[in-house]
Enzyme design. Structure first.
Site, short mmCIF file in Angstrom:
data_model
loop_
_atom_site.label_atom_id
_atom_site.label_comp_id
_atom_site.label_asym_id
_atom_site.label_seq_id
_atom_site.Cartn_x
_atom_site.Cartn_y
_atom_site.Cartn_z
N CYS A 24 0.85 -1.19 0.00
CA CYS A 24 0.00 0.00 0.00
C CYS A 24 0.89 1.24 0.00
O CYS A 24 2.03 1.20 0.42
CB CYS A 24 -0.97 -0.02 1.18
SG CYS A 24 -0.24 -0.41 2.78
N SER B 125 5.25 4.27 5.90
CA SER B 125 3.88 4.72 5.66
C SER B 125 3.05 4.86 6.92
O SER B 125 2.24 5.77 7.03
CB SER B 125 3.15 3.67 4.82
OG SER B 125 2.92 4.08 3.55
N SER C 195 3.47 -2.22 3.91
CA SER C 195 3.32 -0.77 3.76
C SER C 195 4.50 -0.22 2.97
O SER C 195 5.58 -0.80 2.98
CB SER C 195 3.30 -0.09 5.12
OG SER C 195 4.61 -0.08 5.68
N ASP C 196 4.30 0.89 2.31
CA ASP C 196 5.47 1.58 1.78
C ASP C 196 6.30 2.05 2.98
O ASP C 196 5.80 2.12 4.10
CB ASP C 196 5.06 2.75 0.87
CG ASP C 196 6.16 3.08 -0.12
OD1 ASP C 196 7.34 2.77 0.15
OD2 ASP C 196 5.85 3.66 -1.18
N CYS C 197 7.58 2.35 2.73
CA CYS C 197 8.48 2.46 3.87
C CYS C 197 8.18 3.66 4.74
O CYS C 197 8.24 4.80 4.29
CB CYS C 197 9.91 2.41 3.39
SG CYS C 197 10.21 0.77 2.71
#
Ligand code: NAG
Ligand code: NAG
Ligand code: NAG
Length: 794
Positions: free
Chosen positions: A286, A323, A319-321
């Site tokens: 995401c 996020s 998650s994107d880093c």
């Protein structure tokens, strides 16, 4: 993801290659570091004194720790579900939470080493994530063209072949401790706006092409010859409606993408849906942004509802880093960090790239904000992927792919595929009077000019690794014509006026039999966290090109090395520039591939995967406006070939060949009847479209046969695109791609292409609420210049 250099703390005392990467956006504080040092001193003390407490190198190392044989999760005769259940019930809450983050915690008492989830392999094994590194053992990996150029090849077998090589090199590196098993690639967001700095990473603007790319690249990465097992785990990212990084003060971390349900259904979601349902990807990531006011990583409808519920993801959602940290600290989406932990895990997030969930999830559970079984579900999804990868099956060298090692990386075959991929993608945009290919009979000297003429690192784009080697354009071209003069023309792609060296460039062009101008951009102009503002060539590049073209003795070939497209109307209309090539970021062998095209050793067949707009488009349209469809009331022109009907510089699908191809429609139905259930409302009233759910759709398919002929003199490959223009209902696209197929033909040879058209899937459109409907009336099919009307009636 933030490509910041990972920090490695290496301890040579304990284990040969023990390293601890820090994936956090912020550098660790000093006290944090000294704390780690203390931790490691204790660990090292244990290394020498109590071998059984040492952090193991691989999980379930039964040979050195026979006690592990009794653990169900190490027992390969059990099914994965039972093994995962066995493992989860052995863990304390604190240990469980350690498996919610990318730098997963080790549990020495169970023989489980730390695992770094974050590796990248966008177009070759990359050291962009902390899970992968290059050393003297494996100093580099094959670096394929940046994805946008590969997509231009429109060759689905190539997409898969590249994925297969990348996963082989990845496994080879894993076996010697240099790479993980989970790779956060590909990036399949739609290239919605030409300014997006990451458009280069994507397969372009069309949902069908992007879907095919996603499916085939993921198969190439994951296919282990056994449906349950994974060679490596891929990840389709960034879910969803993410395609703005940093434009005019808007940043991805706080951007709220306002997206209609209709655009969601027919533009933003299709690549992700295909990636999960047809590609069987093991992970979805995401994004940072919000969609309609909700951070994607905290949206239960998008995650648990769609990805895991409707699409049935068998894998993990990451998650994107940072996020989760971003939605708490930058978006202020929750009041407390525990709420942020609770809301994301409850929404269906399984793994945090970052440390936030590691810090706040225990407290969230203890405060009663998050049920522990949600944590169990999340880590079970993570463990299930590790099971399929063989992570808990003992020594990786004894597993399938265990024989792969450094000798399998950068092989001549792999590097040849990188060169072939670049050749297959390069797009010939203009070729007046058959100027290209150049003949070595008549061209005895070359002027090779421009800030990208001697590009090396620039050729591999972003999310790169260390390539096996480079062949720069200068090297590639000079290998064919040794009498070559090189002039950079300006210092770098920014091409400031005081770095312009017109005189020497003009002199070179005036004295050579042919001039190759290699211009464009690099990551200083477009990259992650940097969107473009202008669609014009940077700095004084236009002056350089025009002035050189005026005085050149021989033909001038303009080569654009870039991600996004340009407004190059000045060159398109300039007779002194007969030929133009777009070469994307062509990868490690880019220079050789350019030479192959320029001298006709390979007939170009690439097709633009994105529209090239005029500068006026960027002046008029805010990047933040997510709407795909035009709004005539305000003059908003809409986006991509599917909706935008204004002026273009080059169109989606453009691309010439050195030969000519003709199409003949051999077979296509003129009329298709839709079966309706008894009592369907559309019996009695006139309907514009019908909703055909379920079984009635199943057998509604037909074939379209197209014959293609190579009517020219040179062998070549050609992509047949099948587009359709639906009836004008529901604000449908002007046209959209139903299918494409690439065929290779000798001169005068003919080939047949058959498109299977599934009425409900391929001819339906999204209505205003995001529901699929089949429009009744005339659907206009296009193949090249051919048009065929197909009527759908009830
Ligand atoms: C592994 O599982 C199988 C199947 O349940 C069982 O028969 C076997 O005893 C187990 N092995 C060990 C070492 O416990
Ligand atoms: C597609 O790519 C594959 C793999 O490189 C290649 O063998 C094949 O010839 C290509 N197909 C066409 C039609 O060019
Ligand atoms: C081309 O670039 C390489 C570095 O990538 C450099 O070593 C070489 O000298 C350059 N060639 C010329 C002719 O400037």
């Amino acid at each position: 993801m933030q490509p910041h250099p990972p920090l490695y703390i290496t301890f040579h005392y304990c284990l040969p290659s023990f390293h601890l990467p820090m994936a956090s956006m912020k550098p660790p504080s000093k006290s944090h570091l000294s704390h780690l040092f203390l931790g490691f001193s204790i660990l090292c003390f244990l290394c020498f004194n109590a071998v059984s407490a040492q952090t193991p190198i691989f999980a379930c190392d039964i040979a050195s720790n026979p006690a592990l044989a009794g653990f169900g999760f190490c027992n390969t005769s059990l099914d994965d579900d039972s093994r995962v259940k066995d493992l989860v019930q052995r863990l304390t809450l604190e240990e469980k939470v350690g498996f919610l983050v990318n730098t997963a915690g080790a549990v020495s008492r169970l023989g489980i080493p730390s695992y770094q989830w974050w590796s990248e392999a966008l177009h070759g094994v990359s050291n962009n994530g902390p899970g992968t590194k290059f050393t003297s053992l494996v100093p580099g990996a094959t670096s394929f063209p940046q994805v946008l150029l590969t997509a231009a090849s429109c060759n689905t077998s190539l997409f898969q072949a590249i994925g297969k090589v990348v996963s082989t090199e990845a496994r080879a590196m894993h076996n010697v401790g240099l790479a993980g098993l989970t790779f956060w690639s590909p990036n399949i967001n739609i290239f919605r706006d030409p300014r997006w700095g990451r458009g280069q990473e994507t397969p372009g603007e069309d949902p069908h092409l992007a879907s095919q790319y996603a499916i085939m690249y993921v198969r190439g990465l994951q296919d282990a010859g056994n449906s349950d097992k994974l060679k490596v785990a891929a990840c389709c990212k960034h879910y969803t409606a993410y395609d703005l990084d940093n434009w005019n003060g808007f940043k991805r971390y706080t951007f709220n993408a306002q997206v209609t349900q209709q655009d969601m259904e027919d533009t933003f979601q299709p690549p992700f849906k295909s990636c999960v349902t047809d590609g069987n990807v093991a992970s979805v990531m995401c994004s940072y942004n919000q969609v309609n006011g909700k951070p994607t990583c905290a949206d239960p409808d998008l995650l648990a509802g769609v990805v895991r519920g409707s699409w049935k993801l068998k894998g993990y959602i990451v998650s994107d880093c940072d996020s989760v940290d971003v939605l708490y600290k930058d978006q202020h989406y929750t009041k407390t960090p525990e709420d942020a932990a609770a809301i994301t895990v409850s929404a269906g997030l399984d793994l945090d790239c970052g440390s936030f969930l590691g810090q706040h999830t225990v407290a969230a559970v203890k405060a009663g904000k998050l049920a522990e079984n949600k944590v169990d579900n999340a880590i079970s999804n993570n463990f299930a992927v590790l099971m399929r990868l063989g992570f808990f099956d003992g020594d990786p060298k004894q597993l399938p792919f265990g024989k792969l090692g450094p000798k399998d990386v950068c092989t001549p075959e792999n590097q040849e595929l990188a060169r072939d991929a670049a050749r297959q993608g390069i797009v010939l945009l203009k070729n007046n009077k058959g100027t290209l290919p150049l003949s070595t009979e008549t061209i005895k000297s070359l002027a090779i000019i421009g800030p990208n003429a001697n590009a090396s690192f620039t050729m591999i784009g972003n999310y790169e690794g260390i390539p096996c080697k480079y062949t720069t354009p200068l090297q590639g071209l000079s290998a064919v014509i040794s009498s070559s003069v090189y002039q950079s023309g300006c210092q770098n792609v920014a091409c400031s006026s005081n770095s312009l060296q017109l005189d020497s460039a003009k002199k070179a062009a005036a004295g050579a039999d042919a001039t190759i101008l290699i211009v464009g951009e690099d990551q200083s102009i477009e990259r992650e966290e940097l969107d473009r503002v202008s669609l014009l060539l940077p700095g004084e590049q236009t002056t350089l090109i025009t002035e050189v073209a005026k005085v050149a003795k021989g033909p001038v070939i303009l080569v654009i090395m870039s991600g996004g497209g340009y407004d190059i109307s000045f060159a398109k209309s300039n007779d002194q520039i007969p030929s133009i090539l777009w070469v994307g970021y062509p990868g490690e062998a880019g220079g050789a591939a350019i030479a192959d095209i320029v001298f006709g050793y390979h007939n170009p067949s690439g097709k633009l995967p994105m529209t090239w707009y005029p500068q006026s488009y960027a002046d008029k349209v805010p990047m933040t406006d997510m709407r795909m469809r035009p709004d005539p009331a305000t003059g908003y022109p809409g986006r991509t070939y599917r909706f935008y009907t204004g002026e273009t510089i080059y169109k989606f699908g453009d691309g010439l060949s050195y030969t000519t191809f003709n199409h003949h429609l051999v077979q296509a139905p003129k009329l298709v009847y839709l079966p309706l259930e008894d009592g369907h409302a559309c019996y009695s009233q006139r309907c514009k479209s019908v909703d055909l759910a379920g079984s009635r759709c199943e057998k509604l398919a037909f074939d379209i046969h197209v014959r293609v002929e190579n009517s020219g003199e040179m062998a070549g490959a050609h992509t047949v695109f099948l587009f359709t223009t639906p009836p004008a209902v529901h604000n449908s696209p002007n046209m959209h791609l139903l299918g494409f197929e690439k065929v290779s033909l000798r001169p005068k040879a003919m080939g047949n292409v058959v498109f299977r058209v599934d009425v409900c899937k391929d001819l339906s459109v999204s209505d205003e609420d995001g529901n699929r409907k089949v429009p009744l009336g005339s659907h206009l099919l296009h193949v090249g210049d051919l048009k065929h009307s197909l009527s759908i009636r009830v």
